[in-house]
Scaffold this active site. Structure first.
Site, mmCIF file in Angstrom:
data_model
loop_
_atom_site.group_PDB
_atom_site.id
_atom_site.type_symbol
_atom_site.label_atom_id
_atom_site.label_comp_id
_atom_site.label_asym_id
_atom_site.label_seq_id
_atom_site.Cartn_x
_atom_site.Cartn_y
_atom_site.Cartn_z
ATOM 1 N N LYS A 1 -10.684 -11.750 -16.531
ATOM 2 C CA LYS A 1 -11.082 -11.931 -17.928
ATOM 3 C C LYS A 1 -10.544 -13.230 -18.527
ATOM 4 C CE LYS A 1 -13.006 -9.930 -21.617
ATOM 5 N NZ LYS A 1 -14.341 -9.317 -21.634
ATOM 6 N N GLY B 1 0.830 -1.201 0.000
ATOM 7 C CA GLY B 1 0.000 0.000 0.000
ATOM 8 C C GLY B 1 0.863 1.248 0.000
ATOM 9 N N ASP C 1 -18.096 -12.012 -22.073
ATOM 10 C CA ASP C 1 -18.656 -12.178 -20.729
ATOM 11 C C ASP C 1 -20.124 -12.602 -20.752
ATOM 12 O OD1 ASP C 1 -16.152 -11.247 -19.983
ATOM 13 O OD2 ASP C 1 -16.835 -9.180 -19.771
ATOM 14 N N GLU D 1 4.946 -10.811 -6.221
ATOM 15 C CA GLU D 1 3.893 -10.963 -7.233
ATOM 16 C C GLU D 1 4.268 -10.382 -8.587
ATOM 17 O OE1 GLU D 1 2.702 -7.164 -4.913
ATOM 18 O OE2 GLU D 1 3.855 -9.007 -4.614
ATOM 19 N N CYS E 1 5.346 -6.007 1.728
ATOM 20 C CA CYS E 1 5.668 -4.578 1.766
ATOM 21 C C CYS E 1 4.929 -3.896 2.923
ATOM 22 C CB CYS E 1 5.357 -3.926 0.414
ATOM 23 S SG CYS E 1 6.157 -2.312 0.191
ATOM 24 N N TYR E 2 3.886 -3.104 2.652
ATOM 25 C CA TYR E 2 3.131 -2.470 3.724
ATOM 26 C C TYR E 2 2.596 -3.517 4.697
ATOM 27 C CZ TYR E 2 -0.363 0.530 6.025
ATOM 28 O OH TYR E 2 -1.112 1.218 6.954
ATOM 29 N N HIS F 1 8.237 -7.346 -3.448
ATOM 30 C CA HIS F 1 6.985 -7.784 -4.082
ATOM 31 C C HIS F 1 7.208 -9.072 -4.883
ATOM 32 C CE1 HIS F 1 4.475 -4.224 -3.220
ATOM 33 N NE2 HIS F 1 5.630 -3.578 -3.237
#
Length: 515
Positions: A371, A56, A228, A172, A83-84, A170
């Site tokens: 998606k 964050g 969708d 990710e 992180c945060y 991070h």
């Protein structure tokens, strides 16, 4: 969804929160994102096997910085702070966090210290991606350092007994080496989670929930022919069959053969109860003389609601549910509306205003999917690639690709030009390599020479972009031969167009669509 093997991600406003969810799902583990303000009772009710605290932009030392309930650390579940999230662990559990004298952004080399199952199978040193101004300068009781960088002596920490871990970097993002392996170590080895999240299990669970929710009551679904709504319609049909009514509104602003293809696919092939509404005259009358793009959008939105309302009322009193193709990004982008720290990007809606005005209960089986996962569900349901791989198409349709006034003549020109462009892109094998390809009809005319005669006709612009999620995009480097062929065909086959240009703007600063 009701998955016992699940992870909860608490969002503290990081731009990478969705990416954390993607990485967890890539490990075939189901996860959900909740705002960090989620009450501990809600978290307990969901019964996650583990929690991940996102990064964050705030500082844990600042007043009114986002925090979660301290109870998350006493649920007896594994926790991974990123992180945060790591700084919050240090702040809450007895350590100390301070402003770093030297902020750390970008690449850094992490040196492993001590041993930890989180870094099992990783080299002694590897590259990580940092983005922080604060750092943990004193470990909480019971924690040990498991990784350090030149700038951060506590770049990774662990309390093995409580199974609470913190990473200053991070894992990710693609810039961190072995990020996927770190997630696998946490999910499989530390949390004991199984690889049971798949589209097959999603379809099975969704059908069960749709049947349990709708019972023998009728459900209506707006079907546009896009990815969708198409996946949603087939999923609903598989679950409730004759109790489903799909409504397709032909507003005259659609792509070439759209109505024919929708009827052929869904009414004839899938045997779905489909009602087609021809509303072209109605929409074009409302749009006559309108040139402002925002006014166009509002007129189309209001008129669609009006048409849909009228048709829904004719279905009968048993129609108590409206099915929408809401996706997870829609939900997350609206999250601050119920307590998250991040700014609202847009308030999620598919058919603006319908649920409130029509007092229909919502069924949104795709609302926890990204998606690409929706495309996998479509493949699991047997939808053809021509539907699954379709590019995004704006809700207002061709109306926002005609700059200036909308007329039937200009719609026909654009519809054919767009069809020619897409046809040639597909022939060249480029369609699946781009995010979006389309034509725009400009409100200008240019001089040309055709058959030794002077012409003064319309300009068509080609737009093709590459992107991962549509949030940022770069113009596609389509082959020159392809662009030349498209230009020749459009000019030769469409009366009224004598010039074709190619848009080479990226997003940002430009948007993907022109209006």
């Amino acid at each position: 969804m009701d998955y016992k093997e699940s992870v909860l991600i608490l969002d503290f406003g990081s731009q990478y929160t969705q990416l954390i969810a993607r990485r967890v799902r890539e490990c075939k583990v189901y996860c959900e994102i909740l705002p960090c303000t989620a009450p501990i009772a809600v978290i307990r009710q969901k019964g996650p096997r583990a929690l991940i605290l996102s990064g964050g932009p705030a500082s844990v030392t600042a007043a009114k910085s986002p925090v979660c309930d301290r109870g998350v650390f006493y649920l007896g579940k594994p926790v991974l702070g990123i992180c945060y999230g790591m700084q919050l662990e240090g702040h809450f559990l007895g350590g100390k966090v301070a402003r770093s004298k030297m902020r750390e952004y970008g690449y850094a080399e992490l040196a492993r210290e001590n041993s930890s199952p989180l870094f099992k199978g990783l080299p002694k040193r590897f590259q990580v991606w940092m983005s922080h101004g604060d750092k943990v300068i004193k470990l909480p009781g019971g924690f040990k350092v498991i990784g350090a960088t030149e700038n951060s002596s506590i770049a990774a920490m662990a309390n093995q007994q409580l199974r609470i871990y913190g990473l200053q970097f991070h894992p990710e993002v693609a810039h961190t080496s072995f990020g996927k392996k770190i997630f696998q170590n946490f999910l499989y080895d530390i949390c004991g989670l199984k690889r049971n999240w798949s589209m097959k299990s999603f379809v099975r669970e969704s059908i069960r929930q749709i049947r349990a929710t709708a019972g023998d009551q009728k459900v209506i679904c707006a079907l546009s022919g896009g990815v969708d709504s198409s996946v949603l319609a087939v999923l609903l049909n598989k679950a409730i069959g004759k109790n489903l009514t799909c409504i397709f509104v032909d507003n005259g602003l659609l792509r070439k053969n759209e109505r024919y293809n929708v009827v052929r696919t869904f009414k004839h092939h899938y045997k779905i109860n489909l009602k087609v509404i021809n509303a072209e005259e109605r929409f074009l009358k409302k749009l006559k003389g309108v040139t402002d793009p925002e006014k166009k959008r509002k007129i189309i939105g209001r008129e669609f609601i009006s048409v849909f309302e009228q048709e829904a009322k004719r279905i009968g009193k048993k129609a108590n549910f409206l099915a929408q193709g809401t996706l997870y990004p829609d939900l997350i982008e609206s999250r601050s509306a119920f307590g998250g720290p991040s700014a609202t990007i847009k308030t999620h809606h598919n058919v603006g205003g319908l649920p409130e005005r029509m007092k229909l209960k919502l069924i949104e089986p795709l609302k926890y999917l990204f998606k690409d996962e929706v495309r996998l569900v479509g493949r699991e349901l047997g939808l053809p690639d021509e539907i699954i791989q379709r590019h995004p198409f704006p809700g207002p349709g061709l109306a926002v690709r005609i700059l200036g006034e909308i007329t039937r003549e200009r719609l026909n020109m654009l519809r054919l030009a767009d069809w020619i462009f897409i046809e040639e892109v597909k022939k060249a094998g480029c369609y699946t390599k781009t995010w979006q390809d389309f034509c725009v009809l400009l409100p200008v005319k240019s001089v040309g020479v055709m058959g030794d005669e002077r012409t003064y006709e319309n300009v068509a612009a080609l737009r093709a972009v590459t992107s991962v999620d549509g949030m940022t995009a770069d113009w596609a480097r389509l082959p020159n031969e392809l662009l030349a062929k498209v230009s020749n065909r459009i000019i030769n086959e469409i009366k009224g167009v004598n010039r074709v240009v190619y848009d080479i703007s990226s997003k940002p600063p430009a948007t993907i669509e022109w209006e």
